[in-house]
Enzyme design. Structure first.
Site, mmCIF file in Angstrom:
data_model
loop_
_atom_site.group_PDB
_atom_site.id
_atom_site.type_symbol
_atom_site.label_atom_id
_atom_site.label_comp_id
_atom_site.label_asym_id
_atom_site.label_seq_id
_atom_site.Cartn_x
_atom_site.Cartn_y
_atom_site.Cartn_z
ATOM 1 N N SER A 160 45.980 67.994 57.608
ATOM 2 C CA SER A 160 45.287 68.840 58.519
ATOM 3 C C SER A 160 43.896 68.687 58.841
ATOM 4 O O SER A 160 43.334 67.490 58.659
ATOM 5 C CB SER A 160 45.481 70.529 57.748
ATOM 6 O OG SER A 160 45.123 71.392 58.437
ATOM 7 N N ASN A 161 43.106 69.525 59.101
ATOM 8 C CA ASN A 161 41.717 69.173 59.395
ATOM 9 C C ASN A 161 40.566 70.486 58.831
ATOM 10 O O ASN A 161 41.320 71.469 58.196
ATOM 11 C CB ASN A 161 41.338 69.090 60.803
ATOM 12 C CG ASN A 161 41.774 70.226 61.695
ATOM 13 O OD1 ASN A 161 41.221 71.107 61.224
ATOM 14 N ND2 ASN A 161 42.584 70.108 62.361
ATOM 15 N N ARG A 162 39.660 70.336 58.967
ATOM 16 C CA ARG A 162 38.648 71.491 58.091
ATOM 17 C C ARG A 162 38.188 72.636 59.028
ATOM 18 O O ARG A 162 37.276 73.425 58.722
ATOM 19 C CB ARG A 162 37.159 70.644 57.761
ATOM 20 C CG ARG A 162 37.211 69.662 56.813
ATOM 21 C CD ARG A 162 35.809 69.112 56.476
ATOM 22 N NE ARG A 162 35.935 68.108 55.578
ATOM 23 C CZ ARG A 162 36.081 68.280 54.434
ATOM 24 N NH1 ARG A 162 36.266 69.483 53.554
ATOM 25 N NH2 ARG A 162 36.062 67.299 53.464
ATOM 26 N N SER A 163 38.975 72.811 60.144
ATOM 27 C CA SER A 163 38.718 74.032 60.882
ATOM 28 C C SER A 163 38.878 75.340 59.944
ATOM 29 O O SER A 163 39.785 75.518 59.426
ATOM 30 C CB SER A 163 39.751 73.960 62.207
ATOM 31 O OG SER A 163 39.506 75.337 62.605
ATOM 32 N N ALA A 223 41.731 73.691 66.361
ATOM 33 C CA ALA A 223 41.607 72.334 66.168
ATOM 34 C C ALA A 223 42.748 71.933 65.808
ATOM 35 O O ALA A 223 43.332 71.817 64.674
ATOM 36 C CB ALA A 223 40.233 72.191 64.802
#
Ligand code: CTP
Length: 402
Positions: A210-213, A277
């Site tokens: 995943s990502n840091r959004s 994101a």
């Protein structure tokens, strides 16, 4: 106060020493052409008499909840129903707590509970009471529901202390009223779809990419569009945030799910704002059972494949006139990259976000963005995400009105 002419403004006055300042606000609003209905709590009436407001607004002031002769018409909710805007000023810690919990035990609380109009709350209290976590939590609750808080000023207080707690200046309260009345209709009758947060791409039932959004920007946009009168659908990946009340929310995980959820809403959408994101890649294979270390050994290889581009799918499927907005987060030249994306993905507007600035971007409460469209580049200063959202909604309303 150019927007108040002909509007029905409910001025709800509660028991603080700052009540006397509302005499001037009531007078100015009336002179600017508003119908001003003052509602007072009993404790407010201890500071200033209802007669003072009555003389200035040319209307009877309401204090008691049930006036027998009005009750056949549900008088206790009538004011909230009739209001174009409800202004609670000065708002004591006590009234803020009651509003946050949905009390309906007097006419001020009932009016706020019964209204669909924008609500403005201008707190005034002793500085320790303002700073207390209970008050701050109540204020946050109100704000999350779309109540506009006009933050108190810092200065000498009636208690002798100096700090935040003074009622905001009448100019700031008047500006909030103008903004609420202007924004209130900006997207009325429009359907807006907003995406937010990261997407989560499963490796197996417990692991993911995943990502840091944080989702803060998308949630703020959904709330601002709701405040502007739009019918809002929020399609969100997993976040720690509470969905904004009054917004239809779909929780999704992967980019594929997000794409399907948005495309299902697209036929009725006047605009789609892709603040999510979306993870650019996902694992090629998704194990259906948890992978074990004993089978994997000392190295684990996850092969990734590119996700579908949701924005491109939206642009390809949209009906003419649907406005599509993309986001571009960059550590380099964000506006140049945004311009390129605008053309390549055939978007109407790109919000370029400078994430090189540590105060701006993922996880923070502030952003330094530029709006990039065929009209050119509009650079904004560092602003609260809620304020960026409000400006984006204004921009969108302008665009849809063309
Ligand atoms: N987006 C999308 N589908 C994807 C990836 C991104 O719809 N699979 C959307 C995002 O919601 C955002 C915009 O596209 O509105 C970002 O575009 P993109 O070109 O992916 O930007 P970056 O991720 O910053 O690109 P890169 O990593 O190549 O710099």
């Amino acid at each position: 106060m150019e927007r108040v002419r002909g509007r029905f403004v409910v001025l709800a006055v509660t028991g603080s020493i700052a009540v006397y300042k509302m005499i001037d606000l009531a007078r100015r609003l009336t002179q600017a052409g508003a119908t001003v209905q003052v509602v007072m709590t009993r404790s407010a009436a201890e500071f200033v008499t209802p007669l003072t407001f009555q003389a200035l607004t040319y209307r009877p002031v309401e204090v008691e909840m049930f006036a027998m002769q009005d009750e056949h018409a549900a008088g206790h909710v009538a004011m909230g129903r009739q209001a174009d805007v409800v202004v609670v000023a000065p708002a004591t810690a006590h009234v803020i707590a009651r509003l946050a919990h949905g009390f309906s035990d007097d006419l001020v609380a009932t009016t706020v509970l019964a209204t669909d109009a924008p609500v403005i709350v201008a707190p005034a209290m002793e500085t320790h009471m303002w700073r207390n976590p209970a008050t701050q939590a109540n204020v946050a609750t109100l704000r999350a529901r779309g109540v506009r808080i006009v933050e108190p000023d810092v200065g000498p207080l009636a208690s002798g202390d100096i700090g935040p707690g003074r009622l905001a200046s009448l100019e700031r309260i008047a500006t909030a009223i103008d903004e609420a009345l202007g924004l209130a209709q900006a997207l009325a009758g429009r359907s807006i779809v907003v995406s937010a947060g990261p997407t989560v791409e499963a490796i197996d039932p417990v692991r993911f990419v995943s990502n840091r959004s944080s989702g803060k920007m998308g949630y703020a946009i959904a709330a601002a569009a709701r405040d502007a009168g739009a019918d809002v659908t929020l399609v969100t990946g997993p976040t720690a945030l509470v969905p904004p009340p009054g917004v239809r929310t779909f929780q999704v995980e992967s980019a594929d799910d997000m794409k399907d959820a948005i495309l299902a809403q697209l036929p009725r959408a006047d605009a789609v704002i892709m603040a999510a994101a979306v993870a650019d890649y996902r694992p090629i294979e998704r194990a259906t059972t948890k992978m074990k270390k004993k089978d994997l050994g000392s190295e684990m290889n996850v092969r990734l494949v590119e996700n579908p581009d949701v924005l491109r799918a939206i642009v390809a499927a949209r009906k003419p006139g649907t406005v599509v907005v993309g986001f571009k987060a960059e550590t380099g030249d964000a506006t140049a990259e945004a311009g390129r994306m605008l053309r390549e993905k055939k978007l109407d507007l790109v919000v370029a976000n400078d994430v090189a600035d540590p105060r701006s971007g993922f996880g923070s409460d502030e952003d330094r963005v530029a709006f990039v469209s065929a009209d050119g580049v509009e650079q904004l200063p560092l602003l609260a995400k809620t304020e960026v959202a409000r400006r984006l909604v204004e921009k969108l309303a302008e665009r849809l009105a063309r």
